[in-house]
Design a protein around this motif. Sequence first.
Motif, PDB file in Angstrom:
ATOM      1  N   ASN A 157      58.556  50.094  84.938  1.00  0.00           N
ATOM      2  CA  ASN A 157      59.177  51.359  85.304  1.00  0.00           C
ATOM      3  C   ASN A 157      60.473  51.565  84.514  1.00  0.00           C
ATOM      4  O   ASN A 157      60.740  52.667  84.028  1.00  0.00           O
ATOM      5  CB  ASN A 157      59.437  51.416  86.807  1.00  0.00           C
ATOM      6  CG  ASN A 157      59.849  52.795  87.254  1.00  0.00           C
ATOM      7  OD1 ASN A 157      59.392  53.796  86.734  1.00  0.00           O
ATOM      8  ND2 ASN A 157      60.740  52.837  88.222  1.00  0.00           N
ATOM      9  N   LYS A 158      61.245  50.520  84.369  1.00  0.00           N
ATOM     10  CA  LYS A 158      62.484  50.613  83.591  1.00  0.00           C
ATOM     11  C   LYS A 158      62.171  50.971  82.127  1.00  0.00           C
ATOM     12  O   LYS A 158      62.820  51.838  81.540  1.00  0.00           O
ATOM     13  CB  LYS A 158      63.243  49.288  83.659  1.00  0.00           C
ATOM     14  CG  LYS A 158      64.536  49.285  82.901  1.00  0.00           C
ATOM     15  CD  LYS A 158      65.253  47.968  83.035  1.00  0.00           C
ATOM     16  CE  LYS A 158      66.519  47.979  82.215  1.00  0.00           C
ATOM     17  NZ  LYS A 158      67.183  46.686  82.195  1.00  0.00           N
ATOM     18  N   ASN A 159      61.164  50.328  81.563  1.00  0.00           N
ATOM     19  CA  ASN A 159      60.786  50.611  80.181  1.00  0.00           C
ATOM     20  C   ASN A 159      60.215  52.021  80.028  1.00  0.00           C
ATOM     21  O   ASN A 159      60.483  52.705  79.038  1.00  0.00           O
ATOM     22  CB  ASN A 159      59.789  49.570  79.675  1.00  0.00           C
ATOM     23  CG  ASN A 159      60.418  48.200  79.550  1.00  0.00           C
ATOM     24  OD1 ASN A 159      61.623  48.062  79.361  1.00  0.00           O
ATOM     25  ND2 ASN A 159      59.607  47.173  79.688  1.00  0.00           N
ATOM     26  N   TYR A 160      59.452  52.449  81.013  1.00  0.00           N
ATOM     27  CA  TYR A 160      58.893  53.800  80.997  1.00  0.00           C
ATOM     28  C   TYR A 160      60.011  54.840  81.023  1.00  0.00           C
ATOM     29  O   TYR A 160      59.991  55.810  80.256  1.00  0.00           O
ATOM     30  CB  TYR A 160      57.950  53.992  82.192  1.00  0.00           C
ATOM     31  CG  TYR A 160      57.447  55.401  82.359  1.00  0.00           C
ATOM     32  CD1 TYR A 160      56.485  55.924  81.507  1.00  0.00           C
ATOM     33  CD2 TYR A 160      57.941  56.212  83.382  1.00  0.00           C
ATOM     34  CE1 TYR A 160      56.024  57.225  81.666  1.00  0.00           C
ATOM     35  CE2 TYR A 160      57.481  57.504  83.546  1.00  0.00           C
ATOM     36  CZ  TYR A 160      56.522  58.003  82.681  1.00  0.00           C
ATOM     37  OH  TYR A 160      56.072  59.296  82.842  1.00  0.00           O
ATOM     38  N   GLN A 161      60.999  54.624  81.892  1.00  0.00           N
ATOM     39  CA  GLN A 161      62.129  55.558  81.971  1.00  0.00           C
ATOM     40  C   GLN A 161      62.862  55.637  80.638  1.00  0.00           C
ATOM     41  O   GLN A 161      63.306  56.714  80.217  1.00  0.00           O
ATOM     42  CB  GLN A 161      63.100  55.137  83.086  1.00  0.00           C
ATOM     43  CG  GLN A 161      62.508  55.153  84.475  1.00  0.00           C
ATOM     44  CD  GLN A 161      62.026  56.518  84.915  1.00  0.00           C
ATOM     45  OE1 GLN A 161      62.576  57.540  84.525  1.00  0.00           O
ATOM     46  NE2 GLN A 161      60.988  56.533  85.722  1.00  0.00           N
ATOM     47  N   SER A 162      62.968  54.517  79.952  1.00  0.00           N
ATOM     48  CA  SER A 162      63.630  54.478  78.648  1.00  0.00           C
ATOM     49  C   SER A 162      62.859  55.296  77.612  1.00  0.00           C
ATOM     50  O   SER A 162      63.444  56.060  76.839  1.00  0.00           O
ATOM     51  CB  SER A 162      63.764  53.027  78.188  1.00  0.00           C
ATOM     52  OG  SER A 162      64.290  52.952  76.896  1.00  0.00           O
ATOM     53  N   ILE A 163      61.540  55.154  77.604  1.00  0.00           N
ATOM     54  CA  ILE A 163      60.715  55.911  76.657  1.00  0.00           C
ATOM     55  C   ILE A 163      60.791  57.405  76.958  1.00  0.00           C
ATOM     56  O   ILE A 163      60.928  58.230  76.051  1.00  0.00           O
ATOM     57  CB  ILE A 163      59.254  55.416  76.693  1.00  0.00           C
ATOM     58  CG1 ILE A 163      59.161  54.054  76.010  1.00  0.00           C
ATOM     59  CG2 ILE A 163      58.313  56.407  76.012  1.00  0.00           C
ATOM     60  CD1 ILE A 163      57.795  53.420  76.093  1.00  0.00           C
ATOM     61  N   ILE A 164      60.725  57.762  78.222  1.00  0.00           N
ATOM     62  CA  ILE A 164      60.802  59.178  78.598  1.00  0.00           C
ATOM     63  C   ILE A 164      62.162  59.749  78.195  1.00  0.00           C
ATOM     64  O   ILE A 164      62.257  60.886  77.716  1.00  0.00           O
ATOM     65  CB  ILE A 164      60.531  59.366  80.105  1.00  0.00           C
ATOM     66  CG1 ILE A 164      59.069  59.030  80.415  1.00  0.00           C
ATOM     67  CG2 ILE A 164      60.880  60.771  80.562  1.00  0.00           C
ATOM     68  CD1 ILE A 164      58.050  59.886  79.674  1.00  0.00           C
ATOM     69  N   LYS A 165      63.221  58.977  78.327  1.00  0.00           N
ATOM     70  CA  LYS A 165      64.554  59.423  77.905  1.00  0.00           C
ATOM     71  C   LYS A 165      64.570  59.669  76.394  1.00  0.00           C
ATOM     72  O   LYS A 165      65.104  60.678  75.924  1.00  0.00           O
ATOM     73  CB  LYS A 165      65.603  58.371  78.302  1.00  0.00           C
ATOM     74  CG  LYS A 165      66.981  58.582  77.710  1.00  0.00           C
ATOM     75  CD  LYS A 165      67.754  59.625  78.483  1.00  0.00           C
ATOM     76  CE  LYS A 165      69.211  59.629  78.083  1.00  0.00           C
ATOM     77  NZ  LYS A 165      69.530  60.647  77.097  1.00  0.00           N
ATOM     78  N   GLN A 166      63.976  58.736  75.633  1.00  0.00           N
ATOM     79  CA  GLN A 166      63.914  58.913  74.179  1.00  0.00           C
ATOM     80  C   GLN A 166      63.136  60.176  73.817  1.00  0.00           C
ATOM     81  O   GLN A 166      63.560  60.946  72.943  1.00  0.00           O
ATOM     82  CB  GLN A 166      63.246  57.703  73.520  1.00  0.00           C
ATOM     83  CG  GLN A 166      64.078  56.453  73.535  1.00  0.00           C
ATOM     84  CD  GLN A 166      63.309  55.251  72.997  1.00  0.00           C
ATOM     85  OE1 GLN A 166      62.092  55.276  72.890  1.00  0.00           O
ATOM     86  NE2 GLN A 166      64.035  54.194  72.669  1.00  0.00           N
ATOM     87  N   LEU A 167      62.020  60.381  74.494  1.00  0.00           N
ATOM     88  CA  LEU A 167      61.226  61.582  74.227  1.00  0.00           C
ATOM     89  C   LEU A 167      61.986  62.848  74.618  1.00  0.00           C
ATOM     90  O   LEU A 167      61.985  63.835  73.873  1.00  0.00           O
ATOM     91  CB  LEU A 167      59.889  61.520  74.979  1.00  0.00           C
ATOM     92  CG  LEU A 167      58.845  60.569  74.412  1.00  0.00           C
ATOM     93  CD1 LEU A 167      57.681  60.410  75.378  1.00  0.00           C
ATOM     94  CD2 LEU A 167      58.356  61.046  73.050  1.00  0.00           C
TER      95      LEU A 167
END
Length: 121
Positions: A88-98
């Motif tokens: 979930n932490k990694n997913y949030q990071s990717i969504i932030k980058q996008l």
Amino acid sequence: MAKKRELTKDERILKEDKRLRKIYKDIDKDKQALIDGLISRAAYMRITLEDYENDIMQNGYFEMFTQSEKTDPYERERPVARLYNTMNKNYQSIIKQLSDLLPKDTEVVEDDGFDKFLAAR
């Protein structure tokens, strides 16, 4: 009424991938190559997180565990709960980058006449 067929994990990932690509379809070509990998990872992670969430809702965050029959069992965090938190932490990071790659909305400020009032004084 016919029951709707459950989608496979691969079908769900593909559906999420298409959904995300639709959101980012207007990104300029230079950034498009950058976001392709991010979108694929985000789609996979979101569907996997949904599966983890279902497992956690059914089985809880904790389980009774023992190292051997001679020791009393104790409550410990289930491995899926730890995986969920990390992913979930990694997913949030990717969504932030996008999200940072989306064009910024230009805010339109309606003229209320205050600046003209000040200039007139």
